[in-house]
Design a protein around this motif. Structure first.
Motif, PDB file in Angstrom:
ATOM      1  N   TYR A  72     -74.813 -26.359 -50.972  1.00 17.94           N
ATOM      2  CA  TYR A  72     -73.649 -27.172 -51.321  1.00 17.94           C
ATOM      3  C   TYR A  72     -73.216 -26.862 -52.756  1.00 17.94           C
ATOM      4  CZ  TYR A  72     -70.759 -31.177 -52.471  1.00 17.94           C
ATOM      5  OH  TYR A  72     -69.731 -31.963 -52.893  1.00 17.94           O
ATOM      6  N   ASP A  73     -74.169 -26.862 -53.672  1.00 19.13           N
ATOM      7  CA  ASP A  73     -73.849 -26.607 -55.077  1.00 19.13           C
ATOM      8  C   ASP A  73     -73.236 -25.221 -55.270  1.00 19.13           C
ATOM      9  OD1 ASP A  73     -74.787 -29.121 -55.742  1.00 19.13           O
ATOM     10  OD2 ASP A  73     -76.745 -28.393 -56.436  1.00 19.13           O
ATOM     11  N   LYS A  74     -73.818 -24.226 -54.614  1.00 15.43           N
ATOM     12  CA  LYS A  74     -73.303 -22.864 -54.765  1.00 15.43           C
ATOM     13  C   LYS A  74     -71.900 -22.738 -54.167  1.00 15.43           C
ATOM     14  CE  LYS A  74     -74.405 -18.024 -54.430  1.00 15.43           C
ATOM     15  NZ  LYS A  74     -75.341 -16.979 -54.070  1.00 15.43           N
ATOM     16  N   VAL A  75     -71.682 -23.324 -53.001  1.00 21.02           N
ATOM     17  CA  VAL A  75     -70.359 -23.278 -52.373  1.00 21.02           C
ATOM     18  C   VAL A  75     -69.322 -23.935 -53.270  1.00 21.02           C
ATOM     19  CG1 VAL A  75     -68.986 -24.246 -50.479  1.00 21.02           C
ATOM     20  CG2 VAL A  75     -71.123 -23.056 -49.980  1.00 21.02           C
ATOM     21  N   MET A  76     -69.647 -25.097 -53.804  1.00 20.23           N
ATOM     22  CA  MET A  76     -68.699 -25.791 -54.673  1.00 20.23           C
ATOM     23  C   MET A  76     -68.392 -24.962 -55.917  1.00 20.23           C
ATOM     24  SD  MET A  76     -67.905 -28.278 -52.845  1.00 20.23           S
ATOM     25  CE  MET A  76     -66.883 -29.233 -53.934  1.00 20.23           C
ATOM     26  N   ASP A  77     -69.408 -24.341 -56.510  1.00 18.82           N
ATOM     27  CA  ASP A  77     -69.193 -23.479 -57.681  1.00 18.82           C
ATOM     28  C   ASP A  77     -68.310 -22.287 -57.330  1.00 18.82           C
ATOM     29  OD1 ASP A  77     -70.747 -25.094 -59.288  1.00 18.82           O
ATOM     30  OD2 ASP A  77     -72.534 -23.819 -59.156  1.00 18.82           O
ATOM     31  N   GLU A  78     -68.572 -21.652 -56.206  1.00 13.22           N
ATOM     32  CA  GLU A  78     -67.801 -20.474 -55.813  1.00 13.22           C
ATOM     33  C   GLU A  78     -66.338 -20.835 -55.529  1.00 13.22           C
ATOM     34  OE1 GLU A  78     -68.680 -17.498 -56.169  1.00 13.22           O
ATOM     35  OE2 GLU A  78     -70.847 -17.697 -56.350  1.00 13.22           O
ATOM     36  N   ILE A  79     -66.119 -21.960 -54.885  1.00 15.93           N
ATOM     37  CA  ILE A  79     -64.740 -22.389 -54.614  1.00 15.93           C
ATOM     38  C   ILE A  79     -64.020 -22.705 -55.920  1.00 15.93           C
ATOM     39  CG2 ILE A  79     -63.333 -24.225 -53.596  1.00 15.93           C
ATOM     40  CD1 ILE A  79     -65.416 -24.316 -51.304  1.00 15.93           C
ATOM     41  N   GLU A  80     -64.684 -23.411 -56.804  1.00 16.42           N
ATOM     42  CA  GLU A  80     -64.073 -23.739 -58.090  1.00 16.42           C
ATOM     43  C   GLU A  80     -63.737 -22.465 -58.874  1.00 16.42           C
ATOM     44  OE1 GLU A  80     -65.040 -26.153 -62.209  1.00 16.42           O
ATOM     45  OE2 GLU A  80     -66.253 -26.551 -60.441  1.00 16.42           O
TER      46      GLU A  80
ATOM     47  N   PHE B 246     -63.223 -19.479 -57.672  1.00 14.58           N
ATOM     48  CA  PHE B 246     -62.159 -18.783 -56.961  1.00 14.58           C
ATOM     49  C   PHE B 246     -60.801 -19.396 -57.282  1.00 14.58           C
ATOM     50  CE2 PHE B 246     -59.434 -18.460 -53.177  1.00 14.58           C
ATOM     51  CZ  PHE B 246     -59.332 -17.082 -53.088  1.00 14.58           C
ATOM     52  N   LEU B 247     -60.728 -20.713 -57.257  1.00 15.22           N
ATOM     53  CA  LEU B 247     -59.463 -21.379 -57.544  1.00 15.22           C
ATOM     54  C   LEU B 247     -59.026 -21.163 -58.992  1.00 15.22           C
ATOM     55  CD1 LEU B 247     -59.955 -24.716 -55.580  1.00 15.22           C
ATOM     56  CD2 LEU B 247     -58.543 -22.748 -54.935  1.00 15.22           C
ATOM     57  N   LEU B 248     -59.960 -21.185 -59.910  1.00 21.07           N
ATOM     58  CA  LEU B 248     -59.626 -20.942 -61.317  1.00 21.07           C
ATOM     59  C   LEU B 248     -59.123 -19.520 -61.518  1.00 21.07           C
ATOM     60  CD1 LEU B 248     -62.529 -22.787 -63.145  1.00 21.07           C
ATOM     61  CD2 LEU B 248     -60.114 -23.445 -63.060  1.00 21.07           C
ATOM     62  N   ILE B 249     -59.779 -18.562 -60.920  1.00 21.82           N
ATOM     63  CA  ILE B 249     -59.361 -17.161 -61.047  1.00 21.82           C
ATOM     64  C   ILE B 249     -57.999 -16.972 -60.393  1.00 21.82           C
ATOM     65  CG2 ILE B 249     -59.856 -14.814 -60.241  1.00 21.82           C
ATOM     66  CD1 ILE B 249     -62.845 -15.517 -60.680  1.00 21.82           C
TER      67      ILE B 249
END
Length: 85
Positions: free
Chosen positions: A67-75, A77-80
């Motif tokens: 969960y933590d890794k998915v949330m970090d990756e999505i965040e 991705f959205l920032l980039i």
């Protein structure tokens, strides 16, 4: 499993592929494939992604780590994505 051709896949530059590794304990709840089929499907999925040059981020660990890794990756991705638009 049905065969998929690489040409059937549509890859766009703004796509985030998160691949959940099958490293969590297998629990049969009556709706899932057998463990053997799950493992076979994992191999097929990896092969298709490799042959299709699909970049993906593999998610591993226990449920909280995933969960933590998915949330970090999505965040990230959205920032980039926002930064480069």
């Amino acid at each position: 499993f049905p065969t998929r051709r690489s040409s059937d896949l549509i890859i766009t530059p703004n796509t985030l592929y998160l691949y959940l590794n099958n490293d969590v304990r297998f629990v049969q709840d009556g709706t899932r494939f057998s463990k053997e089929k799950r493992d076979a499907l994992d191999l097929v999925n990896r092969q298709v992604m490799k042959e299709s040059n699909i970049p993906f981020i593999e998610i591993t660990g226990n449920y909280k780590e995933r969960y933590d890794k998915v949330m970090d990756e999505i965040e990230n991705f959205l920032l980039i994505d926002m930064f480069y638009k």
